[in-house]
Design an enzyme around this catalytic site. Structure first.
Site, PDB file in Angstrom:
ATOM      1  N   ASN A   1      -1.785   0.454   6.900  1.00 43.77           N
ATOM      2  CA  ASN A   1      -1.213  -0.789   7.420  1.00 43.77           C
ATOM      3  C   ASN A   1      -0.383  -1.567   6.391  1.00 43.77           C
ATOM      4  OD1 ASN A   1      -3.290  -1.724   5.875  1.00 43.77           O
ATOM      5  ND2 ASN A   1      -4.438  -2.670   7.537  1.00 43.77           N
TER       6      ASN A   1
ATOM      7  N   ARG B   1      -2.397 -14.369   4.955  1.00 41.76           N
ATOM      8  CA  ARG B   1      -2.999 -13.595   6.057  1.00 41.76           C
ATOM      9  C   ARG B   1      -2.171 -13.789   7.337  1.00 41.76           C
ATOM     10  NH1 ARG B   1      -7.307  -9.912   4.835  1.00 41.76           N
ATOM     11  NH2 ARG B   1      -7.822 -10.107   7.026  1.00 41.76           N
TER      12      ARG B   1
ATOM     13  N   GLU C   1     -10.100 -10.132  -7.041  1.00 42.07           N
ATOM     14  CA  GLU C   1      -9.112  -9.050  -6.898  1.00 42.07           C
ATOM     15  C   GLU C   1      -7.959  -9.206  -7.895  1.00 42.07           C
ATOM     16  OE1 GLU C   1     -10.163  -8.420  -2.156  1.00 42.07           O
ATOM     17  OE2 GLU C   1      -8.177  -9.170  -2.696  1.00 42.07           O
TER      18      GLU C   1
ATOM     19  N   TYR D   1     -12.605  -1.427  -3.116  1.00 43.42           N
ATOM     20  CA  TYR D   1     -13.039  -1.560  -1.719  1.00 43.42           C
ATOM     21  C   TYR D   1     -14.545  -1.372  -1.555  1.00 43.42           C
ATOM     22  CZ  TYR D   1      -8.295  -1.885   0.210  1.00 43.42           C
ATOM     23  OH  TYR D   1      -7.031  -2.301   0.548  1.00 43.42           O
TER      24      TYR D   1
ATOM     25  N   PHE E   1     -14.804   4.530   7.654  1.00 42.56           N
ATOM     26  CA  PHE E   1     -13.441   4.810   7.186  1.00 42.56           C
ATOM     27  C   PHE E   1     -13.315   4.767   5.657  1.00 42.56           C
ATOM     28  CE2 PHE E   1     -13.685   0.274   8.329  1.00 42.56           C
ATOM     29  CZ  PHE E   1     -13.293  -0.330   7.137  1.00 42.56           C
TER      30      PHE E   1
ATOM     31  N   HIS F   1      -2.054  -5.414   1.767  1.00 42.46           N
ATOM     32  CA  HIS F   1      -3.368  -6.047   1.616  1.00 42.46           C
ATOM     33  C   HIS F   1      -3.172  -7.513   1.266  1.00 42.46           C
ATOM     34  CE1 HIS F   1      -7.472  -6.809   0.145  1.00 42.46           C
ATOM     35  NE2 HIS F   1      -6.879  -7.474  -0.842  1.00 42.46           N
TER      36      HIS F   1
ATOM     37  N   THR G   1      -5.188  -6.668  11.035  1.00 43.63           N
ATOM     38  CA  THR G   1      -5.439  -5.364  10.397  1.00 43.63           C
ATOM     39  C   THR G   1      -4.789  -4.220  11.183  1.00 43.63           C
ATOM     40  OG1 THR G   1      -7.591  -6.244   9.720  1.00 43.63           O
ATOM     41  CG2 THR G   1      -7.275  -3.857   9.518  1.00 43.63           C
TER      42      THR G   1
ATOM     43  N   ARG H   1       2.734  -6.493   9.016  1.00 45.31           N
ATOM     44  CA  ARG H   1       2.096  -5.306   9.603  1.00 45.31           C
ATOM     45  C   ARG H   1       2.754  -4.928  10.934  1.00 45.31           C
ATOM     46  NH1 ARG H   1      -4.035  -6.887   7.688  1.00 45.31           N
ATOM     47  NH2 ARG H   1      -4.109  -5.524   5.843  1.00 45.31           N
TER      48      ARG H   1
ATOM     49  N   LYS I   1       0.827  -1.219   0.000  1.00 45.30           N
ATOM     50  CA  LYS I   1       0.000   0.000   0.000  1.00 45.30           C
ATOM     51  C   LYS I   1       0.862   1.270   0.000  1.00 45.30           C
ATOM     52  CE  LYS I   1      -3.988  -2.101   2.375  1.00 45.30           C
ATOM     53  NZ  LYS I   1      -4.840  -1.978   3.597  1.00 45.30           N
TER      54      LYS I   1
HETATM   55  P1  IDP Z   1      -7.915  -6.330   6.151  1.00 46.78           P
HETATM   56  O1  IDP Z   1      -7.107  -5.456   5.206  1.00 46.78           O
HETATM   57  O2  IDP Z   1      -7.077  -6.811   7.308  1.00 46.78           O
HETATM   58  O3  IDP Z   1      -8.641  -7.455   5.454  1.00 46.78           O
HETATM   59  P2  IDP Z   1     -10.494  -4.988   6.337  1.00 46.78           P
HETATM   60  O4  IDP Z   1     -11.380  -5.019   7.546  1.00 46.78           O
HETATM   61  O5  IDP Z   1     -10.897  -5.764   5.135  1.00 46.78           O
HETATM   62  O6  IDP Z   1      -9.013  -5.386   6.819  1.00 46.78           O
HETATM   63  O7  IDP Z   1     -10.334  -3.448   5.950  1.00 46.78           O
HETATM   64  C1  IDP Z   1      -9.742  -3.072   4.722  1.00 46.78           C
HETATM   65  C2  IDP Z   1      -8.781  -1.946   4.990  1.00 46.78           C
HETATM   66  O8  IDP Z   1      -9.527  -0.798   5.456  1.00 46.78           O
HETATM   67  C3  IDP Z   1      -7.755  -2.192   6.106  1.00 46.78           C
HETATM   68  O9  IDP Z   1      -6.635  -2.941   5.682  1.00 46.78           O
HETATM   69  C4  IDP Z   1      -7.387  -0.779   6.503  1.00 46.78           C
HETATM   70  O10 IDP Z   1      -6.492  -0.175   5.561  1.00 46.78           O
HETATM   71  C5  IDP Z   1      -8.747  -0.089   6.416  1.00 46.78           C
HETATM   72  N1  IDP Z   1      -9.453  -0.124   7.706  1.00 46.78           N
HETATM   73  C6  IDP Z   1     -10.121  -1.174   8.247  1.00 46.78           C
HETATM   74  N2  IDP Z   1     -10.649  -0.868   9.451  1.00 46.78           N
HETATM   75  C7  IDP Z   1     -10.300   0.426   9.685  1.00 46.78           C
HETATM   76  C8  IDP Z   1     -10.553   1.329  10.775  1.00 46.78           C
HETATM   77  O11 IDP Z   1     -11.205   0.993  11.775  1.00 46.78           O
HETATM   78  N3  IDP Z   1     -10.037   2.579  10.653  1.00 46.78           N
HETATM   79  C9  IDP Z   1      -9.328   2.977   9.542  1.00 46.78           C
HETATM   80  N4  IDP Z   1      -9.075   2.166   8.507  1.00 46.78           N
HETATM   81  C10 IDP Z   1      -9.545   0.909   8.564  1.00 46.78           C
HETATM   82 MG    MG Z   2     -10.160  -7.379   4.042  1.00 44.07          MG
END
Ligand code: IDP
Ligand code: MG
Length: 134
Positions: free
Chosen positions: A113, A86, A127, A50, A58, A116, A92, A103, A10
């Site tokens: 973070n 993962r 994807e 997304y 967010f 992805h 996350t 991460r 990212k």
């Molecule tokens: P993941 O990337 O671990 O699968 P997801 O819940 O699918 O997590 O969320 C996608 C992306 O959205 C996250 O990787 C992060 O960049 C962002 N994100 C998720 N939850 C939050 C939050 O609570 N605050 C800000 N950004 C968030």
């Molecule tokens: Mg996800």
């Protein structure tokens, strides 16, 4: 495609010059790189990619962040690729990510973070096709 997954390095990580380190971690963990490119998502690309998160608070920050500078997109191959990857990237939120995960090592925050990884075989296929149309 149960032996393949999709990943992105990212913007926060690309901006800090971490492409090489992260690709090295991925290779050392036994993933083979099948497809790889440096690209720059438009805001519309990020909103489409997304779209499952479109109603989350967010979503706007996420899509601005994902389109603010280049990313690396790749398809990776390994047995049980989705779950193995993962595990390699960690939670996350880097505060909850296990030591040694990508991460834990590189992420700035739950939003920024660094990486992805697809969460299912079905999403890995969707994807991968989004970034590498057949
Ligand atoms: P993941 O990337 O671990 O699968 P997801 O819940 O699918 O997590 O969320 C996608 C992306 O959205 C996250 O990787 C992060 O960049 C962002 N994100 C998720 N939850 C939050 C939050 O609570 N605050 C800000 N950004 C968030
Ligand atoms: Mg996800």
């Amino acid at each position: 495609m149960s032996n393949k997954t999709f990943m992105m390095i990212k913007p926060d990580a690309v901006e800090r010059g971490l492409i090489g380190k992260i690709l090295n971690d991925i290779s050392e963990a036994g993933f083979e790189i099948i497809s790889l490119k440096l690209t720059h998502l438009s805001i519309d690309d990020a909103r489409l990619f997304y779209s499952v998160h479109k109603d989350r608070p967010f979503f706007n920050d996420l899509t601005q962040y994902m389109s603010r500078s280049p990313i690396v997109a790749a398809v990776l191959k390994k047995e049980s690729a989705v779950s193995e990857f993962r595990n390699l990237i960690g939670d996350t939120d880097p505060k909850n990510a296990k030591d040694g995960t990508i991460r834990a090592k590189y992420a700035i925050s739950k939003g920024e973070n660094s990486i992805h990884g697809s969460d299912s075989d079905e999403n890995a296929e969707i994807e991968s096709t989004f970034h590498f149309p057949k």
